[in-house]
Design a protein around this motif. Structure first.
Motif, PDB file in Angstrom:
ATOM      1  N   PRO A   1       0.810  -1.224   0.000  1.00 33.34           N
ATOM      2  CA  PRO A   1       0.000   0.000   0.000  1.00 33.34           C
ATOM      3  C   PRO A   1       0.841   1.271   0.000  1.00 33.34           C
ATOM      4  O   PRO A   1       0.431   2.289  -0.558  1.00 33.34           O
ATOM      5  CB  PRO A   1      -0.832  -0.115   1.282  1.00 33.34           C
ATOM      6  CG  PRO A   1      -0.148  -1.142   2.124  1.00 33.34           C
ATOM      7  CD  PRO A   1       0.507  -2.085   1.168  1.00 33.34           C
ATOM      8  N   ARG A   2       2.027   1.240   0.586  1.00 33.06           N
ATOM      9  CA  ARG A   2       2.854   2.447   0.641  1.00 33.06           C
ATOM     10  C   ARG A   2       3.352   2.849  -0.747  1.00 33.06           C
ATOM     11  O   ARG A   2       3.627   4.019  -1.002  1.00 33.06           O
ATOM     12  CB  ARG A   2       4.033   2.241   1.596  1.00 33.06           C
ATOM     13  CG  ARG A   2       3.584   2.060   3.037  1.00 33.06           C
ATOM     14  CD  ARG A   2       4.728   1.854   3.989  1.00 33.06           C
ATOM     15  NE  ARG A   2       5.380   3.116   4.326  1.00 33.06           N
ATOM     16  CZ  ARG A   2       6.326   3.212   5.254  1.00 33.06           C
ATOM     17  NH1 ARG A   2       6.727   2.136   5.911  1.00 33.06           N
ATOM     18  NH2 ARG A   2       6.874   4.374   5.521  1.00 33.06           N
ATOM     19  N   ARG A   3       3.465   1.883  -1.647  1.00 35.30           N
ATOM     20  CA  ARG A   3       3.880   2.203  -3.014  1.00 35.30           C
ATOM     21  C   ARG A   3       2.777   2.904  -3.796  1.00 35.30           C
ATOM     22  O   ARG A   3       3.022   3.406  -4.894  1.00 35.30           O
ATOM     23  CB  ARG A   3       4.277   0.916  -3.744  1.00 35.30           C
ATOM     24  CG  ARG A   3       5.683   0.438  -3.409  1.00 35.30           C
ATOM     25  CD  ARG A   3       6.042  -0.765  -4.220  1.00 35.30           C
ATOM     26  NE  ARG A   3       7.445  -1.113  -4.068  1.00 35.30           N
ATOM     27  CZ  ARG A   3       7.932  -2.348  -4.129  1.00 35.30           C
ATOM     28  NH1 ARG A   3       7.115  -3.367  -4.352  1.00 35.30           N
ATOM     29  NH2 ARG A   3       9.219  -2.574  -3.976  1.00 35.30           N
TER      30      ARG A   3
ATOM     31  N   PRO B   1       6.276   4.396 -12.637  1.00 36.05           N
ATOM     32  CA  PRO B   1       6.346   5.822 -12.324  1.00 36.05           C
ATOM     33  C   PRO B   1       5.762   6.699 -13.422  1.00 36.05           C
ATOM     34  O   PRO B   1       5.674   6.293 -14.589  1.00 36.05           O
ATOM     35  CB  PRO B   1       7.844   6.072 -12.173  1.00 36.05           C
ATOM     36  CG  PRO B   1       8.488   5.025 -13.030  1.00 36.05           C
ATOM     37  CD  PRO B   1       7.592   3.815 -12.914  1.00 36.05           C
ATOM     38  N   ARG B   2       5.377   7.886 -13.030  1.00 34.18           N
ATOM     39  CA  ARG B   2       4.927   8.893 -13.991  1.00 34.18           C
ATOM     40  C   ARG B   2       6.161   9.423 -14.733  1.00 34.18           C
ATOM     41  O   ARG B   2       7.212   9.618 -14.118  1.00 34.18           O
ATOM     42  CB  ARG B   2       4.228  10.029 -13.234  1.00 34.18           C
ATOM     43  CG  ARG B   2       3.673  11.113 -14.109  1.00 34.18           C
ATOM     44  CD  ARG B   2       2.929  12.162 -13.291  1.00 34.18           C
ATOM     45  NE  ARG B   2       1.503  11.863 -13.211  1.00 34.18           N
ATOM     46  CZ  ARG B   2       0.861  11.523 -12.103  1.00 34.18           C
ATOM     47  NH1 ARG B   2       1.499  11.418 -10.968  1.00 34.18           N
ATOM     48  NH2 ARG B   2      -0.439  11.275 -12.136  1.00 34.18           N
ATOM     49  N   PRO B   3       6.077   9.641 -16.043  1.00 33.93           N
ATOM     50  CA  PRO B   3       7.233  10.155 -16.782  1.00 33.93           C
ATOM     51  C   PRO B   3       7.751  11.464 -16.186  1.00 33.93           C
ATOM     52  O   PRO B   3       6.974  12.299 -15.726  1.00 33.93           O
ATOM     53  CB  PRO B   3       6.682  10.376 -18.194  1.00 33.93           C
ATOM     54  CG  PRO B   3       5.523   9.436 -18.304  1.00 33.93           C
ATOM     55  CD  PRO B   3       4.915   9.373 -16.925  1.00 33.93           C
TER      56      PRO B   3
ATOM     57  N   ALA C   1       5.563  11.349  -8.399  1.00 31.76           N
ATOM     58  CA  ALA C   1       6.382  10.508  -9.281  1.00 31.76           C
ATOM     59  C   ALA C   1       5.869   9.079  -9.416  1.00 31.76           C
ATOM     60  O   ALA C   1       6.004   8.460 -10.470  1.00 31.76           O
ATOM     61  CB  ALA C   1       7.834  10.493  -8.790  1.00 31.76           C
ATOM     62  N   GLY C   2       5.282   8.535  -8.355  1.00 34.68           N
ATOM     63  CA  GLY C   2       4.852   7.138  -8.385  1.00 34.68           C
ATOM     64  C   GLY C   2       3.421   6.913  -8.821  1.00 34.68           C
ATOM     65  O   GLY C   2       2.873   5.834  -8.607  1.00 34.68           O
ATOM     66  N   ARG C   3       2.794   7.910  -9.448  1.00 35.90           N
ATOM     67  CA  ARG C   3       1.366   7.865  -9.811  1.00 35.90           C
ATOM     68  C   ARG C   3       0.511   7.510  -8.585  1.00 35.90           C
ATOM     69  O   ARG C   3      -0.224   6.515  -8.585  1.00 35.90           O
ATOM     70  CB  ARG C   3       1.099   6.824 -10.904  1.00 35.90           C
ATOM     71  CG  ARG C   3       1.789   7.056 -12.226  1.00 35.90           C
ATOM     72  CD  ARG C   3       1.353   5.988 -13.228  1.00 35.90           C
ATOM     73  NE  ARG C   3       2.145   6.011 -14.437  1.00 35.90           N
ATOM     74  CZ  ARG C   3       1.879   6.782 -15.497  1.00 35.90           C
ATOM     75  NH1 ARG C   3       0.862   7.588 -15.477  1.00 35.90           N
ATOM     76  NH2 ARG C   3       2.652   6.733 -16.570  1.00 35.90           N
ATOM     77  N   PRO C   4       0.571   8.292  -7.524  1.00 35.87           N
ATOM     78  CA  PRO C   4      -0.129   7.916  -6.288  1.00 35.87           C
ATOM     79  C   PRO C   4      -1.643   7.887  -6.456  1.00 35.87           C
ATOM     80  O   PRO C   4      -2.214   8.686  -7.200  1.00 35.87           O
ATOM     81  CB  PRO C   4       0.292   9.018  -5.306  1.00 35.87           C
ATOM     82  CG  PRO C   4       0.624  10.184  -6.173  1.00 35.87           C
ATOM     83  CD  PRO C   4       1.248   9.593  -7.404  1.00 35.87           C
ATOM     84  N   GLU C   5      -2.247   6.969  -5.744  1.00 38.62           N
ATOM     85  CA  GLU C   5      -3.709   6.932  -5.662  1.00 38.62           C
ATOM     86  C   GLU C   5      -4.206   7.783  -4.499  1.00 38.62           C
ATOM     87  O   GLU C   5      -5.358   8.194  -4.468  1.00 38.62           O
ATOM     88  CB  GLU C   5      -4.182   5.480  -5.510  1.00 38.62           C
ATOM     89  CG  GLU C   5      -3.871   4.622  -6.725  1.00 38.62           C
ATOM     90  CD  GLU C   5      -4.170   3.157  -6.477  1.00 38.62           C
ATOM     91  OE1 GLU C   5      -5.341   2.840  -6.160  1.00 38.62           O
ATOM     92  OE2 GLU C   5      -3.238   2.340  -6.579  1.00 38.62           O
TER      93      GLU C   5
ATOM     94  N   ALA D   1      -7.035  10.566  -4.716  1.00 42.82           N
ATOM     95  CA  ALA D   1      -7.494  11.169  -3.465  1.00 42.82           C
ATOM     96  C   ALA D   1      -6.379  12.065  -2.940  1.00 42.82           C
ATOM     97  O   ALA D   1      -5.205  11.718  -3.028  1.00 42.82           O
ATOM     98  CB  ALA D   1      -7.827  10.101  -2.437  1.00 42.82           C
ATOM     99  N   VAL D   2      -6.747  13.223  -2.415  1.00 43.66           N
ATOM    100  CA  VAL D   2      -5.760  14.144  -1.850  1.00 43.66           C
ATOM    101  C   VAL D   2      -6.171  14.476  -0.422  1.00 43.66           C
ATOM    102  O   VAL D   2      -7.327  14.818  -0.161  1.00 43.66           O
ATOM    103  CB  VAL D   2      -5.652  15.437  -2.680  1.00 43.66           C
ATOM    104  CG1 VAL D   2      -4.708  16.439  -2.007  1.00 43.66           C
ATOM    105  CG2 VAL D   2      -5.159  15.137  -4.091  1.00 43.66           C
ATOM    106  N   VAL D   3      -5.211  14.347   0.490  1.00 42.24           N
ATOM    107  CA  VAL D   3      -5.418  14.745   1.882  1.00 42.24           C
ATOM    108  C   VAL D   3      -4.558  15.981   2.117  1.00 42.24           C
ATOM    109  O   VAL D   3      -3.330  15.923   2.004  1.00 42.24           O
ATOM    110  CB  VAL D   3      -5.039  13.627   2.866  1.00 42.24           C
ATOM    111  CG1 VAL D   3      -5.283  14.092   4.306  1.00 42.24           C
ATOM    112  CG2 VAL D   3      -5.838  12.362   2.571  1.00 42.24           C
TER     113      VAL D   3
END
Length: 303
Positions: free
Chosen positions: A76-78, A109-111, A147-151, A183-185
């Motif tokens: 999940p951390r990734r 990762p995102r380019p 960078a990691g395309r976070p969810e 989602a953004v916190v």
């Protein structure tokens, strides 16, 4: 909101640091494709909530889950991105090197060019991080967080040190991410930032959620209205009217606070037929936050 959109959760979580109660049985849900603003005074428990969801702390009671798993698990951390209030990054590395290094930690990762464009740092890739201004460094940190395309993207005071143009550019990037399902916190002391961005606001005080809802819902809890107008009326006379809480005069303009806006507007128009540029506004999020925090303190004292 349907439960199938929930991707992180604190459930009845308690956390102590010695004798200090940081969280007192708190419940908090994070949903896909929404921006949640966590607001509260210093020491309210906001940072502890985020630390639990990042897997930096363990709850003393209750459960914290990230994508239905333990937040301390690597899986999940990734799937998250983090921009903390303070970042200790190698000053000698160039911005492009920092972004490539960060991207290397993620499976998809995102380019680099996309990260740089979203964060507005495309013109800084060849610059050393330590040579950047504080606002530029914050934009680089934002690029790294994406960078990691976070969810889920955790943003702690993201626009500190930024000028107005950079702040608005970052807001646009955040909106773009949310529209794409991220989602953004957000934790911020700039209440206008929460007002501009948040789908949902959660006010925390003394380790508990004291109010939760949309910005409009929180503003609606405050009965105060602001009336602004151009008038020749004497401010002292208007201040003495019933239902007028306060009056501020700026040249020929009056700013009036009242809980009975309709009554006061009628009296203004009757007293000054030439009155113009009349505006009536609800309380802003800042006033709502102050009122909610004051109510939480009063409830605590009465308990």
């Amino acid at each position: 909101m349907n439960n199938d959109t929930r991707i992180a959760r604190l459930e009845h979580v308690g956390k102590r640091y010695g004798t200090v109660v940081a969280l007192d049985g708190i419940d908090l849900d994070i949903h896909r494709g929404e921006l949640l603003a966590l607001l509260g005074p210093n020491g309210a428990g906001k940072s502890t909530c985020i630390g639990l969801l990042l897997g930096l702390h363990r709850a003393d009671s209750g459960t914290a889950t990230l994508f239905g798993e333990d937040p301390q698990d690597i899986g999940p951390r990734r799937r998250i991105g983090v921009m903390l209030q303070a970042a200790n990054l190698p000053a000698t590395l160039k911005v492009g090197e920092l972004l490539r290094l960060t991207a290397s930690y993620y499976p998809d990762p995102r380019p680099l060019a996309e990260c740089a464009s979203l964060a507005g740092v495309a013109d800084l890739l060849g610059r050393r991080y330590g040579a950047l201004s504080g606002g530029q460094q914050r934009r680089v940190q934002f690029a790294m967080a994406m960078a990691g395309r976070p969810e889920i993207l955790f943003l702690d005071e993201p626009t500190v040190g930024m000028d107005i143009t950079a702040r608005q550019s970052l807001w646009a990037a955040i909106r773009q991410l949310v529209a794409g399902g991220c989602a953004v916190v957000l934790t911020t002391h700039y209440l206008e930032e929460a007002e501009a961005l948040a789908d949902r606001v959660c006010v925390i005080a003394k380790g508990k959620v004291v109010s939760e809802g949309s910005v409009d819902a929180l503003r609606a809890r405050v009965a105060l209205r602001r009336i602004r107008c151009l008038t020749s009326l004497d401010p002292g006379i208007v201040a003495g009217w019933p239902d007028v809480a306060s009056v501020e005069a700026r040249q020929d303009r009056l700013a009036i606070a009242t809980t009975q806006a309709e009554v006061v507007v009628r009296r203004l128009l009757h007293a000054d037929p030439s009155l113009s540029e009349l505006e009536v506004q609800r309380a802003g999020l800042a006033e709502a936050f102050t009122e909610i925090a004051r109510g939480a303190d009063a409830a605590q004292e009465a308990a």
